[in-house]
Design a protein around this motif. Structure first.
Motif, PDB file in Angstrom:
ATOM      1  N   GLN A 531      44.164  38.818  46.482  1.00  0.00           N
ATOM      2  CA  GLN A 531      44.613  38.449  47.666  1.00  0.00           C
ATOM      3  C   GLN A 531      44.708  37.412  48.158  1.00  0.00           C
ATOM      4  O   GLN A 531      45.963  37.238  48.358  1.00  0.00           O
ATOM      5  CB  GLN A 531      44.198  39.923  48.854  1.00  0.00           C
ATOM      6  CG  GLN A 531      44.287  41.257  48.140  1.00  0.00           C
ATOM      7  CD  GLN A 531      43.675  42.420  49.808  1.00  0.00           C
ATOM      8  OE1 GLN A 531      44.075  42.826  50.607  1.00  0.00           O
ATOM      9  NE2 GLN A 531      42.827  43.365  49.119  1.00  0.00           N
ATOM     10  N   ARG A 532      43.549  36.815  48.706  1.00  0.00           N
ATOM     11  CA  ARG A 532      44.347  35.128  49.322  1.00  0.00           C
ATOM     12  C   ARG A 532      44.626  34.607  48.797  1.00  0.00           C
ATOM     13  O   ARG A 532      45.437  33.789  48.610  1.00  0.00           O
ATOM     14  CB  ARG A 532      42.563  35.223  49.332  1.00  0.00           C
ATOM     15  CG  ARG A 532      41.461  35.086  50.946  1.00  0.00           C
ATOM     16  CD  ARG A 532      40.604  34.297  51.249  1.00  0.00           C
ATOM     17  NE  ARG A 532      39.653  34.282  50.416  1.00  0.00           N
ATOM     18  CZ  ARG A 532      38.630  34.761  49.910  1.00  0.00           C
ATOM     19  NH1 ARG A 532      38.826  35.779  50.436  1.00  0.00           N
ATOM     20  NH2 ARG A 532      37.807  34.200  49.108  1.00  0.00           N
ATOM     21  N   SER A 533      44.551  34.670  46.628  1.00  0.00           N
ATOM     22  CA  SER A 533      45.299  33.695  46.317  1.00  0.00           C
ATOM     23  C   SER A 533      47.125  33.847  46.213  1.00  0.00           C
ATOM     24  O   SER A 533      47.516  33.489  45.918  1.00  0.00           O
ATOM     25  CB  SER A 533      45.296  34.262  45.031  1.00  0.00           C
ATOM     26  OG  SER A 533      45.804  33.478  44.414  1.00  0.00           O
ATOM     27  N   MET A 534      47.500  35.541  46.652  1.00  0.00           N
ATOM     28  CA  MET A 534      48.438  35.888  46.475  1.00  0.00           C
ATOM     29  C   MET A 534      49.730  35.645  47.539  1.00  0.00           C
ATOM     30  O   MET A 534      50.313  35.164  48.176  1.00  0.00           O
ATOM     31  CB  MET A 534      48.702  37.283  46.806  1.00  0.00           C
ATOM     32  CG  MET A 534      48.437  37.806  44.891  1.00  0.00           C
ATOM     33  SD  MET A 534      48.567  39.657  44.398  1.00  0.00           S
ATOM     34  CE  MET A 534      47.877  40.385  46.006  1.00  0.00           C
ATOM     35  N   ARG A 535      48.577  35.555  48.795  1.00  0.00           N
ATOM     36  CA  ARG A 535      49.357  35.501  50.418  1.00  0.00           C
ATOM     37  C   ARG A 535      49.140  33.438  50.157  1.00  0.00           C
ATOM     38  O   ARG A 535      50.699  32.769  50.450  1.00  0.00           O
ATOM     39  CB  ARG A 535      48.148  35.557  51.618  1.00  0.00           C
ATOM     40  CG  ARG A 535      47.695  36.813  51.388  1.00  0.00           C
ATOM     41  CD  ARG A 535      46.831  37.379  52.221  1.00  0.00           C
ATOM     42  NE  ARG A 535      46.514  38.724  52.888  1.00  0.00           N
ATOM     43  CZ  ARG A 535      46.971  39.699  53.344  1.00  0.00           C
ATOM     44  NH1 ARG A 535      48.926  39.692  53.447  1.00  0.00           N
ATOM     45  NH2 ARG A 535      47.312  40.518  52.889  1.00  0.00           N
ATOM     46  N   GLU A 536      48.328  32.512  49.444  1.00  0.00           N
ATOM     47  CA  GLU A 536      48.725  31.506  49.921  1.00  0.00           C
ATOM     48  C   GLU A 536      50.479  31.272  48.357  1.00  0.00           C
ATOM     49  O   GLU A 536      50.387  30.474  49.221  1.00  0.00           O
ATOM     50  CB  GLU A 536      47.284  30.506  48.756  1.00  0.00           C
ATOM     51  CG  GLU A 536      46.603  31.240  49.581  1.00  0.00           C
ATOM     52  CD  GLU A 536      45.262  30.021  49.030  1.00  0.00           C
ATOM     53  OE1 GLU A 536      45.300  30.038  47.792  1.00  0.00           O
ATOM     54  OE2 GLU A 536      43.895  30.406  50.201  1.00  0.00           O
ATOM     55  N   ARG A 537      50.282  31.340  47.455  1.00  0.00           N
ATOM     56  CA  ARG A 537      51.445  31.237  46.832  1.00  0.00           C
ATOM     57  C   ARG A 537      52.937  31.860  47.585  1.00  0.00           C
ATOM     58  O   ARG A 537      53.523  31.464  47.355  1.00  0.00           O
ATOM     59  CB  ARG A 537      50.991  32.352  45.402  1.00  0.00           C
ATOM     60  CG  ARG A 537      50.719  32.011  44.755  1.00  0.00           C
ATOM     61  CD  ARG A 537      50.476  32.689  42.976  1.00  0.00           C
ATOM     62  NE  ARG A 537      49.065  32.267  42.213  1.00  0.00           N
ATOM     63  CZ  ARG A 537      49.151  31.195  41.531  1.00  0.00           C
ATOM     64  NH1 ARG A 537      50.235  30.585  41.846  1.00  0.00           N
ATOM     65  NH2 ARG A 537      48.107  30.983  40.499  1.00  0.00           N
TER      66      ARG A 537
END
Length: 574
Positions: A531-537
């Protein structure tokens, strides 16, 4: 301070007798001396006229304007003197843009309080008389040179003897040869005197025309700030090192600054107005100690400063040296050497960062190869194994059970189609530029087919219109959808997935929803690594990500991105 003796490849040894005559510095000094009198006379005339005009017209108030102009001319003509000193190889730190000084009165206060104003005025005052002295000395020497070397022309062909008091001289070949020798010696002496004058003017210019220490410190701080930003953001090592040498040269008085590898080869160099950086290459017989600088006087009068490029102990190896070459007669101060040492430390940081990026890239490649091996084993390899079994079954039942043969062939065809879709998805993951070739809709469609073939999910895709997104936003949308679908397969235990891409006048919306078991969003805090990766993208592409889920009721991931037509276009030359 440790003294090193650098080798100097690329410069041939000077003949011991004609060294001064063959030295380019001699002719640069000659040019400066020739210009010193007319330039000094012009400056003296302008300053005298403005000061006298101001004093004579002071009772009628216009004289104050003349005096202000005279004060402005001191600084403006000082810039002209600094340009002229470039003939001698003297460099000055360029002044920073002036700050607001509160109008004319503020400018007057700052200018009158600046010690550089009075040093520059002193240089203006002594330039003309000192230049005239240099002219007289050179004219005398040149007269001896002309008379001596021209003796065969004016003495041998003369029919009239030379008479002085009671002496009558009829010059012969020996006397003429002696005069020629005297003329040649005077020429050599003239070259030496010119070099001496050049060093005198160099030291005088460096002492009186140099800007104040506060200005130099401001320039060094600005250069260090830019260097730190370049190291932090630069992904091109060569461009980063080249920029560091540029910052070092512009904020120092060095003619050339270069970064040299441990084997003596140049990594990057800023030549300024110099012809080459050959003097800076090659090994040092006594390298500088860690954290210190070595300053060496070269045979041509230049000074070479060498500073170590330090790498962390974990990096191992030697980072080389940062080397700065100074014109004859100029030497760096302790503050400037400390500044150059800081630039060398930044270069070490850039080299270490490049090493870490290379190692991280290699490690990432290993992890990616391992992931692809797992993917191939779990998908394509299994599909090929199933195709083999189906084909063997069809062959065994072809004659006695046609219906079973038909079923085996249909099963084999489905496995083959699934394997093709899976292979396309894997190839797409290996080639991110496929987004540019096929677009987001084609990429998501391929991924949905692979998901159905591999995991038996039913994917309801609404991907009819290619969205208006920038390439970066397309990549972010695909990776977010890929991560959301991966989470669905891995955690949700869903049977159906709904995938859609829609757009309106301002935004493009990607929606991924499943009917899986869901989870408690509030219990996970900031979410998992995925989820953090998706938010950063999403944030990197200028969008927003929303994750909605309830235990037992599935999960919905919504990505909202701005349309490409609404993004501000970059300014020309920005």
């Amino acid at each position: 301070m440790h003294q090193g003796r650098p080798t100097r490849p690329g410069r041939p040894a000077r003949p011991p007798v004609l060294g001064e005559l063959l030295d380019p510095a001699t002719y640069r000094a000659a040019g400066y001396v020739l210009l010193s009198v007319p330039v000094g006379g012009l400056i003296a005339a302008l300053l005298t006229a403005s000061v006298l005009g101001g004093l004579l017209t002071l009772p009628v108030l216009i004289g104050a304007l003349f005096l202000v102009v005279a004060l402005w001319l001191v600084g403006a003509l000082g810039d002209l003197q600094r340009i002229l000193a470039g003939l001698l190889g003297v460099r000055f730190v360029r002044p920073a843009p002036p700050l607001s000084t509160g109008g004319l009165l503020g400018w007057l206060g700052v200018t009158l309080a600046d010690p550089a104003t009075y040093r520059t005025l002193l240089f203006h005052v002594i330039q003309l008389p000192l230049g005239l002295v240099c002219w007289v000395v050179l004219a005398t020497l040149l007269a001896v040179v002309v008379l001596g070397l021209g003796a065969p022309l004016w003495l041998m062909n003369s029919a009239t003897p030379l008479v002085w008091n009671e002496w009558t001289l009829r010059p012969g070949p020996v006397a003429v040869a002696g005069l020629v020798v005297i003329g040649a010696g005077a020429l050599q002496v003239t070259a030496g005197v010119l070099n001496l004058m050049g060093r005198m003017w160099t030291r005088l210019s460096a002492a009186l025309l140099a800007l104040d220490a506060g200005e130099a410190a401001r320039r060094e701080v600005i250069a260090l700030r830019r260097a730190a930003g370049r190291v932090a953001l630069g992904d091109d090592l060569h461009a980063t090192l080249r920029d560091l040498t540029t910052q070092a040269r512009e904020a120092s008085t060095a003619e050339v600054v270069a970064l040299v590898a441990p084997d003596g080869t140049l990594r990057a160099a800023d030549l300024g107005f110099a012809a080459s950086a050959e003097l800076l290459s090659g090994p040092l017989t006594r390298p500088p100690a860690p954290g210190e600088a070595s300053l060496t006087a070269l045979s041509g009068g230049e000074a070479l400063a060498a500073l170590p490029v330090t790498l962390p102990a974990s990096a191992g190896g030697d980072g080389g040296t940062l080397r700065a070459l100074y014109a004859p007669g100029t030497r760096p101060g302790a503050d400037e050497l400390a500044f150059l040492l800081s630039i060398a430390d930044h270069a070490g940081t850039a080299l270490h960062a490049a090493q870490l990026i290379e190692r991280a890239g290699a490690r990432a490649g290993e992890l990616e190869r391992a992931r692809l091996a797992r993917e191939l084993h779990d998908s394509v390899a299994q599909a090929l194994y199933g195709i083999t079994l189906g084909a063997k079954t069809a062959r065994a039942t072809l004659d006695r059970d046609p219906n079973r043969t038909r079923q085996s062939l249909e099963y084999t065809i489905r496995l083959a189609e699934g394997g093709v879709s899976e292979m396309k998805a894997l190839l797409f993951s290996l080639r991110p530029d496929a987004l540019e070739e096929g677009g987001l809709v084609a990429a998501l469609t391929q991924h949905a087919h692979a998901l159905e073939a591999r995991h038996g999910l039913t994917v309801h895709a609404e991907l009819s219109v290619e969205p208006d997104l920038s390439p970066d936003a397309q990549a972010a949308a695909y990776r977010v959808a890929q991560e959301a679908l991966h989470n669905t397969v891995k955690h949700a235990r869903a049977q159906h997935v709904w995938l859609s891409v829609t757009q309106d006048d301002q935004h493009v919306t990607l929606n991924v929803r499943d009917d899986g078991r869901g989870f408690d969003v509030s219990a996970q805090g900031r979410g998992t690594l995925g989820q953090r990766s998706m938010r950063e993208r999403a944030a990197g592409a200028g969008g927003q990500l929303a994750v909605l889920s309830t235990a037992g009721e599935g999960t919905q991931v919504t990505l909202t991105l701005p349309r490409a037509a609404l993004l501000p276009s970059p300014e020309v030359g920005a």
